[in-house]
Design an enzyme around this catalytic site. Structure first.
Site, PDB file in Angstrom:
ATOM      1  N   GLN B 237       0.832  -1.190  -0.058  1.00  0.00           N
ATOM      2  CA  GLN B 237      -0.050   0.236   0.082  1.00  0.00           C
ATOM      3  C   GLN B 237       0.641   1.323  -0.116  1.00  0.00           C
ATOM      4  O   GLN B 237       0.317   2.381  -0.325  1.00  0.00           O
ATOM      5  CB  GLN B 237      -0.940  -0.159   1.121  1.00  0.00           C
ATOM      6  CG  GLN B 237      -2.012  -0.817   1.042  1.00  0.00           C
ATOM      7  CD  GLN B 237      -3.303  -1.035   2.074  1.00  0.00           C
ATOM      8  OE1 GLN B 237      -3.228  -2.237   2.776  1.00  0.00           O
ATOM      9  NE2 GLN B 237      -3.814   0.239   2.505  1.00  0.00           N
ATOM     10  N   ARG B 384      -9.719  -0.254   6.991  1.00  0.00           N
ATOM     11  CA  ARG B 384     -10.552   0.735   6.259  1.00  0.00           C
ATOM     12  C   ARG B 384     -11.022   1.763   7.345  1.00  0.00           C
ATOM     13  O   ARG B 384     -12.334   2.246   7.394  1.00  0.00           O
ATOM     14  CB  ARG B 384     -11.785   0.191   5.798  1.00  0.00           C
ATOM     15  CG  ARG B 384     -12.483   1.062   4.688  1.00  0.00           C
ATOM     16  CD  ARG B 384     -13.443   0.097   3.989  1.00  0.00           C
ATOM     17  NE  ARG B 384     -13.968   0.862   2.741  1.00  0.00           N
ATOM     18  CZ  ARG B 384     -14.701   0.370   1.417  1.00  0.00           C
ATOM     19  NH1 ARG B 384     -14.485  -0.789   1.591  1.00  0.00           N
ATOM     20  NH2 ARG B 384     -14.921   1.345   0.892  1.00  0.00           N
ATOM     21  N   CYS B 385     -10.124   2.601   7.809  1.00  0.00           N
ATOM     22  CA  CYS B 385     -10.418   3.691   8.828  1.00  0.00           C
ATOM     23  C   CYS B 385      -9.089   4.353   8.972  1.00  0.00           C
ATOM     24  O   CYS B 385      -8.102   3.816   8.736  1.00  0.00           O
ATOM     25  CB  CYS B 385     -10.802   3.302  10.242  1.00  0.00           C
ATOM     26  SG  CYS B 385      -9.535   2.513  11.157  1.00  0.00           S
ATOM     27  N   GLU B 760     -13.105   5.527   3.891  1.00  0.00           N
ATOM     28  CA  GLU B 760     -13.098   4.958   5.150  1.00  0.00           C
ATOM     29  C   GLU B 760     -14.392   5.184   6.040  1.00  0.00           C
ATOM     30  O   GLU B 760     -14.819   4.524   7.024  1.00  0.00           O
ATOM     31  CB  GLU B 760     -11.991   5.146   5.904  1.00  0.00           C
ATOM     32  CG  GLU B 760     -10.755   4.629   5.047  1.00  0.00           C
ATOM     33  CD  GLU B 760      -9.361   4.837   5.250  1.00  0.00           C
ATOM     34  OE1 GLU B 760      -8.563   4.170   5.212  1.00  0.00           O
ATOM     35  OE2 GLU B 760      -9.121   5.830   6.214  1.00  0.00           O
TER      36      GLU B 760
END
Ligand SMILES: Cc1cc2nc3c(=O)[nH]c(=O)nc-3n(C[C@H](O)[C@H](O)[C@H](O)COP(=O)(O)OP(=O)(O)OC[C@H]3O[C@@H](n4cnc5c(N)ncnc54)[C@H](O)[C@@H]3O)c2cc1C
Lengths: 284, 806
Positions: B237, B384-385, B760
């Protein structure tokens, strides 16, 4: 997720398959749809030298309805069961149960024979077969024999089938009465938290006969004669139903796991059984 | 010159710029199976690596015998810590300032830990060889409970830290203690709490779960011994950060390392960290001179790569009798597993958890976080935050509900009463953030109206009456959430990872015929960057989005950037894109003025062209300007049309939203059905509404999974109980609720195009909405708190303990 090495065989007759099984003994296993066996192989929880694929044996496929007698070849897939017009009227509980197994991908591959021969208490068809008092047809080096579904399951993954026998078909009579298979599961693709197979025959408002079997609530499917007997001859009053539920509760032996503690499973078993009785009675 | 010029709005639409629901350009290849993932890569002579992993959660390694494995035909090497030690690669730094074993050095600390790395010329041989490596273990006492881990006589997990009384984030007070992080004013908060009218207190647990991307982690490392260049294709990522860290660890000069992230099948934070597999594949390639592929399977991914959450949050919140919040205190016990491998900015060992005052104007607050080691897998990534924001949002949104119960007040009304007002922005929070913009009341009112909140409450009251009268066994829960996110890390002055500043970048080249390529320091894992960044640029430079290629993920070509996670791509790289576009436009203006024979100031921008002020019939389109930039000698201007921007954001952005979940609950089976899910998001300027909607659907579905069933559970001796997808809940289309999306638009005042990021928000906002719905269903029967995940048996247990089963 890579299995240990094995040799692959693809016989085209039951005899050839049985021969391979007896030649290799414990070192061989048959594979049907592979959806129970192959995950075990990939996890290396099972390891053997010879895999005997039954896919090419046409004699093991197909659904035959002869009057009241229904015979289903071991290699018939769950998908085929769901979409068989004759079965839909002769024994709708099969499609109802098969439709609650896993997901469409698994059902395209998974077979009835594999499901009942596997011996995993999580499989749905063994309970249904016990409920219907089905007969399992086995074929081994010494010829063929039959075993009642109610006598087939000994413990988890232990069945009356000998190592060198192949299950060729299951047969049963068109069930008399209303049928239902009610299953609680966490999600699509999950085995039962609790499930109940019920057949109820009625005449003039009274229940004349009932058969009840439970799934994944012990190390084998649980056909509960006493629970069925508690309903037979009654008008399916709340008290009769509770008597059946009580009998069922005494017969099961659920274990705690990720689906919940045993106490919860007992509760869920009672709920699915009540719902299955209600549904079967309404269809009778 | 041209009187056939189409009207402005037609020209704007043709660009497919900001605000267009442009179809995702990526999907053509993804939906046809033509994506190019790491595991698709096949290099000549490639070898395959596979791990021997620990079956125990805590054990001493007495011996490792790899003779039988090495004797298997096709096996090239078996690496152990002893082989890596001479290179000083048997341990590696984590992103959180800790160190982590690459291969077990003397002991193992969690089930699934990497013990030896087998390299073979065939993937299947590698798997067989793994079985042949004989490891002798001596089991040690296991600690899986972060509270028990802090007992004076708890087993020592990290023997390597013996005697170290301080770590990367300050003092350690116990052998299993990692850090304490404090924010806010403890004394002032205690004072308010001790004299308040009402104080609600609760332990809120956000359980351990896992991002579980569709594609697991992996890489192909390839050392070219001829030119000394190391190329690593991997599921990264943050490719540039990996390059720099790889260079620092290995001593290979940074220009000799090329990191390539090809298509990535989801990341959700799981692919931010550095894993032993990468190091082992690289070492194996250096040793053998051949490319080495390592791809983990699903069980390895769930067991050994970065988990998320696992925060025990003890809260106290105070209010006046009429429901005005006066103070908040939070103490977190953070279970980090065996190594502190969180991926947070250096100065934030608990990420941005100090956003836990949420959307509310809370005058005083205090936060303390204690990080603790246990015998579990390391991680603690932002699934996902933004960094620990979902934990913070869950905490405050539960505390609000708990306070509402204590006050006997409607939870929607309590929120309305305490929201930060529009006129208070920019708002300074008690725990140190400056919220950039917001209009919470407008969003909230819109949401309540959309679901007919008053009507729902009436229906709920009827339902409760029916339930009590024995007419139904189903309860109705109304789950409310108003969340505030903090994303877009971040300003280099306070945000870095391992010393690498968290700016991001964009480089644009306009081609002579008026198309372009833009390269960024970020990397899409499904977010659709190639679609949206082209749209930002289309609006900035007036070339159609369809004529702009967006490329990311190759460190040899992309400008330096810190990658994609924490919803930072749009706030940071998106800003860089707009700024680079503006540089292009500035030069284009000079070219246009020259071509039109007027002064630079006498032309003005008009969607896709510069026109002479007051004479709109005289213009040069961007396409014409691009050609001239390369092919016409312009006095005082270099040929070409390119720009690069490195953007260091002045602040974070603060997206927010109002989510409402209506849920039916079967009291007898613990089953539930989401009847309605309404999600209003305010992510500032909306670049592509269709992509926003897709992001919300996906994020809310992950949130649904987390709240209702997904967990990484361990038994008392540290065995992972949920290591396959049979037990680890990933919703299918069947379970996934239907979502209604909505929006308000409150642009970020400091972002060049006002965008805030949205990827997110739905995970942050939906988890408390689902969970609050479960709690709300039982509120009338006396429930204040029950822990997630709300799977069947846990809901059943709630009902059972409340006496609802008769
Ligand atoms: C994700 C997933 C979810 C599932 N969920 C469910 C579920 O909810 N309910 C359920 O009931 N099942 C479930 N299953 C199992 C699935 O239905 C299997 O397909 C079935 O249990 C076995 O059938 P098979 O044809 O695949 O058998 P195989 O996997 O090929 O074989 C299973 C076992 O039976 C033996 N065997 C197979 N055929 C014969 C034969 N003719 N004679 C003798 N021995 C034989 C094999 O040697 C093996 O030991 C699930 C499977 C998966 C992968």
């Amino acid at each position: 997720m890579i299995p240990a090495p094995f040799e692959y065989h693809r016989p085209d007759s039951v005899e050839a398959a049985v021969k391979l099984l007896s030649d290799f003994g414990e070192d061989a296993r048959v594979v049907a749809g592979g959806h129970s066996l192959i995950p075990m192989m990939k996890l290396r929880m099972t390891d053997f030298g010879h895999l005997i694929d039954l896919q090419a044996i046409d004699a093991l496929k197909g659904i035959r309805i002869d009057g009241r007698r229904i015979t289903i070849g071991a290699m018939t897939t769950q998908h085929e069961i769901i979409h068989h017009a004759g079965l839909a009227t002769a024994a709708p509980i099969l499609a109802e149960a098969a439709g609650q197994i896993a997901d469409p991908q698994v059902r395209y591959m998974g077979t009835l024979g594999g499901n009942v021969a596997n011996g995993d208490p999580g499989n749905d068809m063994p309970g249904v077969m016990q409920c219907l008092d089905a007969t399992f047809h086995l074929n081994g080096p010494g010829g063929s024999r039959v075993v009642k579904a109610r006598d087939f399951y000994e413990a988890a993954y232990f069945t009356a089938r000998a190592e060198d026998e192949i299950l060729t078909a299951v047969s049963f009579d068109t069930p008399a009465g209303g049928q239902a298979y009610v299953k609680q599961k966490r999600k699509i693709g999950d085995y039962a938290t609790a499930a109940a197979a019920v057949v109820i025959a009625r005449s003039g408002g009274r229940c004349t006969a009932a058969s009840i079997a439970m799934t994944n609530l012990a190390d084998t499917p649980v056909w509960c004669e006493e629970a069925g007997a508690a309903l037979a001859g009654t008008d399916l009053s709340a008290a009769a139903i509770e008597a059946a539920v009580g009998a069922m509760d005494r017969a099961i032996d659920p274990q705690s796991d990720n689906r919940g503690p045993a106490e919860f499973k007992r509760h869920a078993a009672a709920v699915v059984l009540r719902r299955a009785i209600a549904a079967a009675a309404a269809r009778a | 010159m041209n009187d056939m010029t189409p009207p402005k709005d037609e020209r704007a639409v043709a660009l497919k710029g900001l605000g267009a629901s442009r179809k995702r350009v990526e999907d053509v290849r993804f939906t046809q199976g033509k994506g190019n993932y790491v595991d698709d890569l096949k290099l000549p002579g490639m070898l395959f690596g596979d791990f021997v992993r620990s079956p125990y959660a805590h054990a001493r390694i007495k011996s490792i015998n790899s003779e039988k494995a090495k004797a298997l035909p096709g096996v090239v090497a078996v690496l152990t810590a002893a082989d890596l030690a001479p290179l000083n690669l048997h341990w590696m730094p984590t992103l959180a300032g800790d160190v982590q074993m690459v291969l077990a050095d003397g002991k193992v600390l969690f089930q699934g830990q990497e013990v030896a790395f087998v390299v073979a010329n065939d993937r299947y041989v590698a798997a067989d060889a793994v079985e042949l490596v004989e490891v002798e273990y001596e089991e040690l006492p296991v600690v899986v409970d972060p509270f028990k881990a802090q007992a004076p006589d708890a087993p020592v997990l990290r023997e390597d830290l013996a005697g170290k009384t301080s770590g990367a984030h300050g003092p350690r007070r116990h052998h299993n203690h990692i850090f304490t992080w404090e924010q806010g004013d403890r004394d002032a908060t205690e004072k308010v709490l001790s004299s308040a009218d009402v104080v609600a207190e609760e332990m809120v647990y956000y359980h351990r779960t896992h991002p579980c991307p569709l594609e697991t982690c992996g890489c192909v490392a390839s050392m070219d011994k001829v030119n000394g260049k190391l190329t690593v294709h991997g599921t990264f990522q943050a490719p540039h950060a990996v390059r720099t860290v790889a260079s620092l660890i290995s001593g290979i000069a940074e220009h000799n390392i090329r990191i390539i992230s090809p298509d990535i099948g989801g990341g959700f934070g799981n692919k931010v960290g550095v894993y032993p597999g990468y190091i082992c594949a690289i070492v194996a390639s250096i040793v053998t001179g051949k490319p080495v592929k390592w791809i983990e399977d699903r069980m390895e991914n769930l067991m050994a790569t970065a988990f998320a959450r696992d925060y025990w949050m003890k809260g106290r919140i105070s209010a006046t009798k009429d429901g005005r919040i006066t103070g908040l205190s939070c103490h977190v016990t953070a279970d980090h597993g065996a190594f502190d491998a969180c991926a947070d900015p250096t100065k934030f060992p608990a990420g941005f958890f100090n956003i836990c005052t949420g959307s509310y104007d809370i005058p005083v607050a205090h936060l303390a976080v204690d990080g603790v080691y246990t015998n579990k897998a390391p991680g603690g990534v932002a699934y996902r935050c933004s960094f620990r924001v979902t934990e913070a949002a869950y905490f405050i949104e539960r505390m609000i509900e708990v306070l509402a119960i204590k006050l006997g007040m409607d939870a929607a009304e309590l929120r309305t009463k305490n929201f930060i007002r529009k006129d208070q922005f920019p708002y300074q929070s008690a725990l140190g953030w400056e919220y950039d913009s917001g209009d919470y009341h407008t969003a909230w009112d819109k949401a309540l109206k959309a679901v007919d909140y008053a009507g729902l409450r009436r229906e709920q009251a009827d339902r409760i009456a029916d339930f009590k009268a024995g007419k139904t066994r189903k309860l109705l829960g109304i789950g409310l959430t108003h969340f505030t996110e903090i994303v877009g890390a971040g300003p280099v002055k306070n945000c870095d990872i391992l010393g690498l500043g968290m700016f991001d970048s964009c480089e644009i080249r306009i081609h002579p015929t008026g198309s372009a390529i833009a390269r960024l320091g970020t990397i899409s894992q499904g977010q659709g960057h190639a679609t949206t960044f082209a749209q930002i640029l289309a609006s900035e430079i007036g070339l159609p989005a369809d004529d702009i290629t967006v490329e990311e993920g190759d460190t040899d070509t992309a400008p330096y950037g810190l990658g994609t996670y924490g919803s930072r791509s749009t706030p940071v790289a998106g800003a860089a894109t707009a700024m680079a576009g503006r540089k292009i436009r500035a030069k284009a203006q000079m070219i246009a003025a020259y071509l039109l024979e007027v002064h630079d100031d006498d032309v003005e921008w008009d969607i896709d062209r510069f026109v002479v002020k007051g004479a709109p019939e005289r213009f040069k389109t961007m396409k014409e300007i691009a050609f001239a930039a390369y092919n016409q000698a312009i006095p005082g201007l270099e040929p070409g049309l390119e720009a690069v921007s490195y953007y260091d954001p002045p602040n974070m952005t603060y997206p927010f939203g109002a989510y409402i979940c209506v849920m039916e609950i079967d009291v007898d089976t613990g089953e539930h059905k989401v009847r309605q899910f309404y999600a209003l998001d305010d992510c500032g300027t909306r670049i592509n509404p269709m992509i926003i909607e897709g992001q919300v659907h996906g994020g809310a579905t992950e949130g649904y999974a987390i709240a209702m069933g997904q967990e990484i559970a361990y038994d008392e001796i540290g065995n992972v109980k949920t290591g396959t997808l049979m037990d680890f809940f990933l919703p299918t289309a069947w379970e996934t609720p239907h979502y209604t999306t909505d929006f308000t638009v409150t642009p970020s005042p400091h972002h060049p195009i006002g965008a805030k990021g949205v990827g997110e928000s739905p995970n942050v906002g939906s988890v408390p909405a689902f969970s609050n719905a479960v709690h709300d269903a039982f509120r009338a029967f006396g429930l204040t708190q029950s822990h997630m995940p709300h799977d069947h048996w846990r809901i059943w247990k709630v009902a059972h303990d409340l006496g609802l089963h008769g």
